[in-house]
Enzyme design. Structure first.
Site, PDB file in Angstrom:
ATOM      1  N   ARG A 173      -4.149  10.898   4.494  1.00  0.00           N
ATOM      2  CA  ARG A 173      -2.763  11.691   4.402  1.00  0.00           C
ATOM      3  C   ARG A 173      -2.050  11.649   3.349  1.00  0.00           C
ATOM      4  NH1 ARG A 173      -1.689  14.464   8.921  1.00  0.00           N
ATOM      5  NH2 ARG A 173       0.420  14.440   8.017  1.00  0.00           N
ATOM      6  N   ASP A 190       4.156   0.454  12.353  1.00  0.00           N
ATOM      7  CA  ASP A 190       3.172  -0.289  11.588  1.00  0.00           C
ATOM      8  C   ASP A 190       2.800  -1.679  11.930  1.00  0.00           C
ATOM      9  OD1 ASP A 190       2.618   2.256  10.201  1.00  0.00           O
ATOM     10  OD2 ASP A 190       3.421   1.636   8.462  1.00  0.00           O
ATOM     11  N   ARG A 200      -8.677  -0.104   4.002  1.00  0.00           N
ATOM     12  CA  ARG A 200      -7.842   0.731   3.333  1.00  0.00           C
ATOM     13  C   ARG A 200      -6.307   0.194   3.309  1.00  0.00           C
ATOM     14  NH1 ARG A 200      -7.050   6.045   6.811  1.00  0.00           N
ATOM     15  NH2 ARG A 200      -5.654   6.261   5.032  1.00  0.00           N
ATOM     16  N   ILE A 222       7.601   6.616  17.177  1.00  0.00           N
ATOM     17  CA  ILE A 222       7.058   7.342  15.710  1.00  0.00           C
ATOM     18  C   ILE A 222       6.005   8.308  15.959  1.00  0.00           C
ATOM     19  CG2 ILE A 222       6.755   7.027  13.400  1.00  0.00           C
ATOM     20  CD1 ILE A 222       9.586   6.103  14.252  1.00  0.00           C
ATOM     21  N   CYS A 269      -4.571  13.119  12.786  1.00  0.00           N
ATOM     22  CA  CYS A 269      -5.358  11.866  12.492  1.00  0.00           C
ATOM     23  C   CYS A 269      -5.234  11.190  14.172  1.00  0.00           C
ATOM     24  CB  CYS A 269      -4.889  10.922  11.582  1.00  0.00           C
ATOM     25  SG  CYS A 269      -3.464  10.042  11.680  1.00  0.00           S
ATOM     26  N   ARG A 287       0.828  14.652  13.238  1.00  0.00           N
ATOM     27  CA  ARG A 287       1.316  14.505  11.830  1.00  0.00           C
ATOM     28  C   ARG A 287       1.484  15.733  10.944  1.00  0.00           C
ATOM     29  NH1 ARG A 287      -1.100   8.871   9.534  1.00  0.00           N
ATOM     30  NH2 ARG A 287       0.781   8.815   8.519  1.00  0.00           N
ATOM     31  N   PRO A 288       2.434  16.488  11.417  1.00  0.00           N
ATOM     32  CA  PRO A 288       2.619  18.041  10.575  1.00  0.00           C
ATOM     33  C   PRO A 288       3.063  17.724   9.398  1.00  0.00           C
ATOM     34  CG  PRO A 288       3.988  17.952  12.396  1.00  0.00           C
ATOM     35  CD  PRO A 288       3.270  16.540  12.608  1.00  0.00           C
ATOM     36  N   MET A 289       3.146  18.789   8.405  1.00  0.00           N
ATOM     37  CA  MET A 289       4.001  18.570   7.388  1.00  0.00           C
ATOM     38  C   MET A 289       5.201  19.627   6.863  1.00  0.00           C
ATOM     39  SD  MET A 289       2.084  17.197   4.614  1.00  0.00           S
ATOM     40  CE  MET A 289       2.591  18.154   3.211  1.00  0.00           C
ATOM     41  N   ASP A 290       5.588  20.026   8.255  1.00  0.00           N
ATOM     42  CA  ASP A 290       6.963  21.013   8.555  1.00  0.00           C
ATOM     43  C   ASP A 290       8.095  20.394   7.617  1.00  0.00           C
ATOM     44  OD1 ASP A 290       6.650  19.144  10.315  1.00  0.00           O
ATOM     45  OD2 ASP A 290       7.843  20.575  11.783  1.00  0.00           O
ATOM     46  N   LEU A 291       8.209  19.221   7.827  1.00  0.00           N
ATOM     47  CA  LEU A 291       9.548  18.591   7.183  1.00  0.00           C
ATOM     48  C   LEU A 291       9.467  18.656   5.719  1.00  0.00           C
ATOM     49  CD1 LEU A 291      10.159  15.741   9.752  1.00  0.00           C
ATOM     50  CD2 LEU A 291      11.221  17.796   9.591  1.00  0.00           C
ATOM     51  N   LYS A 348       0.794  -1.203  -0.074  1.00  0.00           N
ATOM     52  CA  LYS A 348      -0.095   0.005  -0.167  1.00  0.00           C
ATOM     53  C   LYS A 348       0.791   1.271  -0.177  1.00  0.00           C
ATOM     54  CE  LYS A 348      -1.763   1.444   4.029  1.00  0.00           C
ATOM     55  NZ  LYS A 348      -1.446   2.985   4.467  1.00  0.00           N
ATOM     56  N   ASN A 349       1.980   1.486   1.049  1.00  0.00           N
ATOM     57  CA  ASN A 349       2.583   2.605   1.178  1.00  0.00           C
ATOM     58  C   ASN A 349       3.626   2.746  -0.026  1.00  0.00           C
ATOM     59  OD1 ASN A 349       0.919   3.298   3.212  1.00  0.00           O
ATOM     60  ND2 ASN A 349       2.571   2.577   4.882  1.00  0.00           N
TER      61      ASN A 349
END
Ligand code: EPU
Length: 422
Positions: A94, A308, A400, A330, A118, A123-127, A22-23
């Site tokens: 996401r 996971d 999912r 994580i 979530c 789970r920010p997007m700063d990186l 999936k990922n």
């Protein structure tokens, strides 16, 4: 909402085929946005997240056809009509944020909704933003959307990430393939899904070295061309089904599995007393002599123990002899399966990012609720080992990330059925 009814019925044996990851697929699909030519993926998993990514790409003007019962995805981004990833799709998944790097590189602009938090963490997007800014993008947050621009094109740069984020590595590597000059990404994530992405980008004409290590070097090219690529096996599905004979007893062969994909997880299972051997077709896993022994686990970026697989490993530890300490490093909120497992008779104490699990002789079936993808499958594993019936509700989480879960488990003798909502 559908639910799954599991009735524990002793040792399970047989074969389970492992699907494409999936990922990996969720980052390979946005790679189509980098080229005007077609990109075809084989061994795609049949999952609702893949359908969501399909809708997102189609909303941008890409053509996506699902062939051979969904195992082949034929994509073309010849004529893109939009550069906006809408909140309505991004909030569902996401991984939608993985269109940011490719759109910015190909179109010089991208508008992508911030996904928000979530169930498992903020789970920010700063990186992602810092890496793309290092390549010369101008990014601002307006009305909940990241507005990114690089109208004169992206420029290669040396950038060191503060944390080895999987998604940020994917976005930055994809963006850098079309940047002018060389990008050196330090402290990059090393997950097999990133190696798979780079293998595909290389087939499309990208010049990349160092994938699978923490320094990835990308020499930008003017354009990428079409390619056909086979999605790597899903190491998390593999690890999940390796736990079936570990928790129930029996012997299961995982078709298409490779030990190199799950090295740290496999060594923990072996330490707990589970036998694992490589076969011509995959991996054979068995447990024949009594319950497993408790082991301690710390989740870490690859090649460490995967977050996971933490929930599924916790289900196993609930039935182990002794006390196990699981530390989640994580995500800040990834123990929601613990209270559900406790409903089944497990003994678990959670303090912050650490869970102490004292193994019990026998789990007992109960009605439980899935809270996220990996939590839901951990409850199914516990149900397979429990005495009596377990009903797992909110199964849409499972859809999912696990294709044909009922059929795959029936194939090794499990008593499991999906109950359709009225
Ligand atoms: N993070 C930040 N800032 C960022 C990006 C990430 O602080 O800009 C933090 C996250 O909040 C998290 C940590 O860094 O605490 C790790 O996040 P990462 O970016 O590595 O994860 P991701 O790319 O969002 C992927 C998988 C997840 C998997 C993680 C870690 C996909 C689509 N998702 O997420 O998969 O748990 O890597 O291995 O590839 C799942 O399949 O169930 C799943 C959650």
């Amino acid at each position: 909402m559908d639910s799954i009814l599991v009735t524990g019925n002793g040792p399970l044996s047989g074969q389970i085929p492992i699907a494409g990851a999936k990922n990996a697929c969720l980052t390979l699909m946005p790679a189509t946005l980098l080229s005007e030519d077609p990109l075809t993926l084989t061994n795609a998993p049949r999952l609702s997240d893949i359908k969501t990514m399909t809708q997102l790409l189609q909303s941008l003007g890409a053509e996506v056809s699902s062939l051979q019962d969904g195992q082949v995805l034929a994509m073309s981004s010849h004529d893109l009509t939009s550069h906006t990833a809408d909140y309505d799709i991004v909030r569902k998944m996401r991984a939608s944020n993985l269109v940011l790097g490719p759109m910015l590189a190909r179109l010089g602009q991208a508008v992508v909704s911030l996904p928000g938090g979530c169930a498992i963490g903020a789970r920010p997007m700063d990186l992602h933003v810092e890496g793309l800014e290092a390549l010369g993008a101008e990014i601002e947050l307006k009305d909940g959307y990241l507005h990114a621009k690089a109208l004169g094109g992206l420029k290669g740069a040396v950038h060191e990430m503060r944390f080895a984020s999987v998604g940020a590595t994917e976005n930055i590597v994809m963006a850098a393939t079309l940047a002018k000059g060389t990008t050196v990404l330090k402290n990059a994530a090393r997950e097999p899904e990133i190696v798979d992405l780079v293998n595909c980008l290389r087939k499309m004409g990208a010049q990349i070295a160092g994938e699978g290590t923490s320094t990835i070097e990308i020499q930008g090219v003017d354009r990428l061309h079409g390619a056909t690529h086979q999605v790597v096996s899903d190491r998390i599905e593999l690890g999940t089904y390796m736990l079936v004979p570990a928790i129930c007893g029996g012997e299961v062969e995982l078709l298409g599995g490779r030990k190199s994909l799950v090295e740290s997880f496999a060594s923990k299972l072996e330490e707990a007393g589970v036998s694992i051997s490589e076969t011509a077709k995959g991996l054979k896993v068995s447990r024949k002599n009594g319950p497993v022994t408790s082991v301690d686990v710390i989740t870490e970026p690859f090649p460490g123990f995967p977050t996971d697989l933490q929930a599924q490993m916790m289900a196993l530890m609930c039935t182990a002899q002794g006390v196990s300490v699981l530390e989640e490093r994580i995500f800040e909120n990834r123990f929601m399966h613990a209270p559900e497992l406790v409903r089944m008779g497990a003994q678990i104490e959670v303090h912050g990012g650490t869970a102490k699990v004292t193994g019990v002789d026998q789990l007992k079936g109960a009605p439980v609720m899935a809270t996220d993808l990996r939590a839901s499958v951990s409850l199914i594993l516990a149900g397979l080992a429990a005495e009596g019936e377990t009903t797992v509700s909110r199964v849409y989480h499972l859809d999912r990330g696990y294709e044909h879960v009922v059929g795959k488990l029936e194939g090794v003798g499990a008593k499991i059925e999906r109950i359709k909502s009225q």
